[in-house]
Scaffold this motif. Structure first.
Motif, PDB file in Angstrom:
ATOM      1  N   THR A  62       0.346  17.034  -2.458  1.00 54.21           N
ATOM      2  CA  THR A  62       1.577  17.275  -1.710  1.00 54.21           C
ATOM      3  C   THR A  62       1.557  16.556  -0.370  1.00 54.21           C
ATOM      4  OG1 THR A  62       1.989  19.429  -2.734  1.00 54.21           O
ATOM      5  CG2 THR A  62       2.928  19.076  -0.549  1.00 54.21           C
ATOM      6  N   GLY A  63       2.691  15.965  -0.026  1.00 52.00           N
ATOM      7  CA  GLY A  63       2.813  15.282   1.246  1.00 52.00           C
ATOM      8  C   GLY A  63       3.962  14.303   1.234  1.00 52.00           C
ATOM      9  N   VAL A  64       4.140  13.643   2.353  1.00 48.86           N
ATOM     10  CA  VAL A  64       5.119  12.563   2.427  1.00 48.86           C
ATOM     11  C   VAL A  64       4.396  11.265   2.089  1.00 48.86           C
ATOM     12  CG1 VAL A  64       6.759  11.323   3.869  1.00 48.86           C
ATOM     13  CG2 VAL A  64       6.421  13.785   4.205  1.00 48.86           C
ATOM     14  N   TYR A  65       4.941  10.550   1.140  1.00 46.65           N
ATOM     15  CA  TYR A  65       4.346   9.294   0.686  1.00 46.65           C
ATOM     16  C   TYR A  65       5.075   8.126   1.331  1.00 46.65           C
ATOM     17  CZ  TYR A  65       1.316  11.601  -2.649  1.00 46.65           C
ATOM     18  OH  TYR A  65       0.324  12.362  -3.226  1.00 46.65           O
ATOM     19  N   TYR A  66       4.297   7.250   1.945  1.00 46.52           N
ATOM     20  CA  TYR A  66       4.847   6.102   2.656  1.00 46.52           C
ATOM     21  C   TYR A  66       4.381   4.805   2.003  1.00 46.52           C
ATOM     22  CZ  TYR A  66       5.683   9.421   6.474  1.00 46.52           C
ATOM     23  OH  TYR A  66       6.104  10.482   7.228  1.00 46.52           O
ATOM     24  N   CYS A  67       5.255   3.838   2.023  1.00 43.88           N
ATOM     25  CA  CYS A  67       4.955   2.509   1.522  1.00 43.88           C
ATOM     26  C   CYS A  67       4.805   1.559   2.707  1.00 43.88           C
ATOM     27  CB  CYS A  67       6.093   2.052   0.604  1.00 43.88           C
ATOM     28  SG  CYS A  67       5.932   0.410  -0.082  1.00 43.88           S
ATOM     29  N   LYS A  68       3.824   0.683   2.615  1.00 45.17           N
ATOM     30  CA  LYS A  68       3.618  -0.305   3.672  1.00 45.17           C
ATOM     31  C   LYS A  68       3.535  -1.696   3.064  1.00 45.17           C
ATOM     32  CE  LYS A  68      -0.363  -1.205   5.758  1.00 45.17           C
ATOM     33  NZ  LYS A  68      -1.564  -1.125   6.624  1.00 45.17           N
ATOM     34  N   ALA A  69       4.238  -2.605   3.683  1.00 44.89           N
ATOM     35  CA  ALA A  69       4.166  -4.021   3.317  1.00 44.89           C
ATOM     36  C   ALA A  69       3.495  -4.772   4.454  1.00 44.89           C
ATOM     37  CB  ALA A  69       5.567  -4.576   3.071  1.00 44.89           C
TER      38      ALA A  69
ATOM     39  N   ALA B   9       0.834  -1.199   0.000  1.00 39.33           N
ATOM     40  CA  ALA B   9       0.000   0.000   0.000  1.00 39.33           C
ATOM     41  C   ALA B   9       0.868   1.248   0.000  1.00 39.33           C
ATOM     42  CB  ALA B   9      -0.912   0.015   1.226  1.00 39.33           C
ATOM     43  N   TRP B  10       0.337   2.293  -0.593  1.00 37.65           N
ATOM     44  CA  TRP B  10       0.905   3.636  -0.507  1.00 37.65           C
ATOM     45  C   TRP B  10      -0.043   4.499   0.315  1.00 37.65           C
ATOM     46  CZ3 TRP B  10       5.639   5.212  -1.916  1.00 37.65           C
ATOM     47  CH2 TRP B  10       6.337   4.447  -2.841  1.00 37.65           C
ATOM     48  N   TYR B  11       0.548   5.228   1.253  1.00 37.16           N
ATOM     49  CA  TYR B  11      -0.167   6.212   2.051  1.00 37.16           C
ATOM     50  C   TYR B  11       0.504   7.560   1.832  1.00 37.16           C
ATOM     51  CZ  TYR B  11      -2.458   2.544   4.878  1.00 37.16           C
ATOM     52  OH  TYR B  11      -3.216   1.480   5.303  1.00 37.16           O
ATOM     53  N   ARG B  12      -0.179   8.618   2.219  1.00 38.97           N
ATOM     54  CA  ARG B  12       0.449   9.931   2.206  1.00 38.97           C
ATOM     55  C   ARG B  12      -0.017  10.723   3.419  1.00 38.97           C
ATOM     56  NH1 ARG B  12      -2.665  12.427  -3.096  1.00 38.97           N
ATOM     57  NH2 ARG B  12      -4.751  12.628  -2.153  1.00 38.97           N
ATOM     58  N   GLN B  13       0.838  11.672   3.780  1.00 40.09           N
ATOM     59  CA  GLN B  13       0.530  12.529   4.919  1.00 40.09           C
ATOM     60  C   GLN B  13       0.884  13.960   4.570  1.00 40.09           C
ATOM     61  OE1 GLN B  13       2.337  11.290   8.613  1.00 40.09           O
ATOM     62  NE2 GLN B  13       0.827  12.415   9.813  1.00 40.09           N
ATOM     63  N   ALA B  14      -0.146  14.789   4.497  1.00 40.30           N
ATOM     64  CA  ALA B  14       0.056  16.211   4.248  1.00 40.30           C
ATOM     65  C   ALA B  14       0.406  16.900   5.565  1.00 40.30           C
ATOM     66  CB  ALA B  14      -1.205  16.819   3.650  1.00 40.30           C
ATOM     67  N   PRO B  15       1.036  18.071   5.493  1.00 40.87           N
ATOM     68  CA  PRO B  15       1.378  18.801   6.716  1.00 40.87           C
ATOM     69  C   PRO B  15       0.147  19.052   7.578  1.00 40.87           C
ATOM     70  CG  PRO B  15       2.480  19.768   4.819  1.00 40.87           C
ATOM     71  CD  PRO B  15       1.526  18.748   4.276  1.00 40.87           C
ATOM     72  N   GLY B  16       0.236  18.685   8.847  1.00 39.24           N
ATOM     73  CA  GLY B  16      -0.858  18.922   9.772  1.00 39.24           C
ATOM     74  C   GLY B  16      -2.038  17.979   9.628  1.00 39.24           C
ATOM     75  N   ALA B  17      -1.921  16.983   8.774  1.00 35.54           N
ATOM     76  CA  ALA B  17      -3.034  16.070   8.540  1.00 35.54           C
ATOM     77  C   ALA B  17      -2.647  14.659   8.955  1.00 35.54           C
ATOM     78  CB  ALA B  17      -3.422  16.089   7.057  1.00 35.54           C
ATOM     79  N   GLN B  18      -3.659  13.799   9.031  1.00 41.70           N
ATOM     80  CA  GLN B  18      -3.397  12.401   9.340  1.00 41.70           C
ATOM     81  C   GLN B  18      -2.933  11.666   8.090  1.00 41.70           C
ATOM     82  OE1 GLN B  18      -7.024  10.855  11.123  1.00 41.70           O
ATOM     83  NE2 GLN B  18      -6.256  11.342  13.167  1.00 41.70           N
ATOM     84  N   ARG B  19      -2.249  10.579   8.306  1.00 44.13           N
ATOM     85  CA  ARG B  19      -1.834   9.736   7.200  1.00 44.13           C
ATOM     86  C   ARG B  19      -3.077   9.105   6.572  1.00 44.13           C
ATOM     87  NH1 ARG B  19       3.303   5.898   8.182  1.00 44.13           N
ATOM     88  NH2 ARG B  19       3.957   7.904   9.047  1.00 44.13           N
TER      89      ARG B  19
ATOM     90  N   GLY C 187       9.455   7.076   4.038  1.00 44.76           N
ATOM     91  CA  GLY C 187       8.712   8.113   3.346  1.00 44.76           C
ATOM     92  C   GLY C 187       9.542   8.866   2.329  1.00 44.76           C
ATOM     93  N   THR C 188       8.849   9.393   1.333  1.00 42.88           N
ATOM     94  CA  THR C 188       9.488  10.241   0.330  1.00 42.88           C
ATOM     95  C   THR C 188       8.589  11.448   0.078  1.00 42.88           C
ATOM     96  OG1 THR C 188      10.498  10.251  -1.890  1.00 42.88           O
ATOM     97  CG2 THR C 188       8.482   8.963  -1.638  1.00 42.88           C
ATOM     98  N   GLN C 189       9.205  12.619   0.031  1.00 42.35           N
ATOM     99  CA  GLN C 189       8.447  13.864  -0.057  1.00 42.35           C
ATOM    100  C   GLN C 189       8.027  14.143  -1.501  1.00 42.35           C
ATOM    101  OE1 GLN C 189       7.559  16.255   2.442  1.00 42.35           O
ATOM    102  NE2 GLN C 189       6.364  17.124   0.743  1.00 42.35           N
ATOM    103  N   VAL C 190       6.753  14.465  -1.667  1.00 38.05           N
ATOM    104  CA  VAL C 190       6.226  14.919  -2.956  1.00 38.05           C
ATOM    105  C   VAL C 190       5.665  16.319  -2.753  1.00 38.05           C
ATOM    106  CG1 VAL C 190       4.424  14.567  -4.688  1.00 38.05           C
ATOM    107  CG2 VAL C 190       5.698  12.601  -3.781  1.00 38.05           C
ATOM    108  N   THR C 191       6.146  17.244  -3.549  1.00 37.06           N
ATOM    109  CA  THR C 191       5.665  18.619  -3.468  1.00 37.06           C
ATOM    110  C   THR C 191       5.195  19.053  -4.850  1.00 37.06           C
ATOM    111  OG1 THR C 191       7.242  19.120  -1.707  1.00 37.06           O
ATOM    112  CG2 THR C 191       6.231  20.986  -2.851  1.00 37.06           C
ATOM    113  N   VAL C 192       3.940  19.467  -4.919  1.00 37.37           N
ATOM    114  CA  VAL C 192       3.363  19.933  -6.174  1.00 37.37           C
ATOM    115  C   VAL C 192       3.167  21.434  -6.064  1.00 37.37           C
ATOM    116  CG1 VAL C 192       1.517  19.680  -7.863  1.00 37.37           C
ATOM    117  CG2 VAL C 192       2.191  17.727  -6.436  1.00 37.37           C
TER     118      VAL C 192
END
Length: 120
Positions: free
Chosen positions: A90-97, A35-45, A113-118
């Motif tokens: 935009t956010g930090v993208y996390y991978c889960k196994a 799975a891929w998740y993301r977390q924006a600043p100040g938000a939940q994953r 995590g890896t940062q994605v900024t648009v």
């Protein structure tokens, strides 16, 4: 030992594309639902997309038609192709196994995590 390592993030303009990669070592990849998740600043994953060990896919509504998740069991790699990006991506993208380590037991591992900024 299991390691989950994401790569491919960066800065992209609105409407652009990025491809994220997640490599899983430790011998669990083919047994894992990914799975891929993301977390924006100040938000939940939040969940973005999943792909089961059998190849079934799920996408969160806001990314349907824009993102594609795929996996390569030979390379222990899961990809997230992201097109038509917008600032809300935009956010930090996390991978889960996640896999069944024993009857009735689910074990999961996260990447760093890896940062994605648009940017507009």
């Amino acid at each position: 030992q299991v390691h989950v390592v994401e790569s491919g993030g960066g800065l992209v303009l609105v409407g652009g594309s990025l491809r994220l990669s997640c490599v899983v070592s430790g011998g669990i990849f083919s047994r894992s639902d990914m799975a891929w998740y993301r977390q924006a600043p100040g938000a939940q994953r939040e969940l973005v997309a999943t792909i089961s060990r059998g190849g079934s896919r799920f996408y969160e509504d806001s990314v349907k038609g824009r993102f594609t998740i795929s996996r390569d069991n030979a390379k222990n790699d899961v990809l997230l192709q992201m097109n038509s990006l917008n600032p809300e991506d935009t956010g930090v993208y996390y991978c889960k196994a996640e896999y069944s380590s024993a009857p009735g037991v689910r074990t999961f591992y996260w990447g760093q995590g890896t940062q994605v900024t648009v940017s507009s």
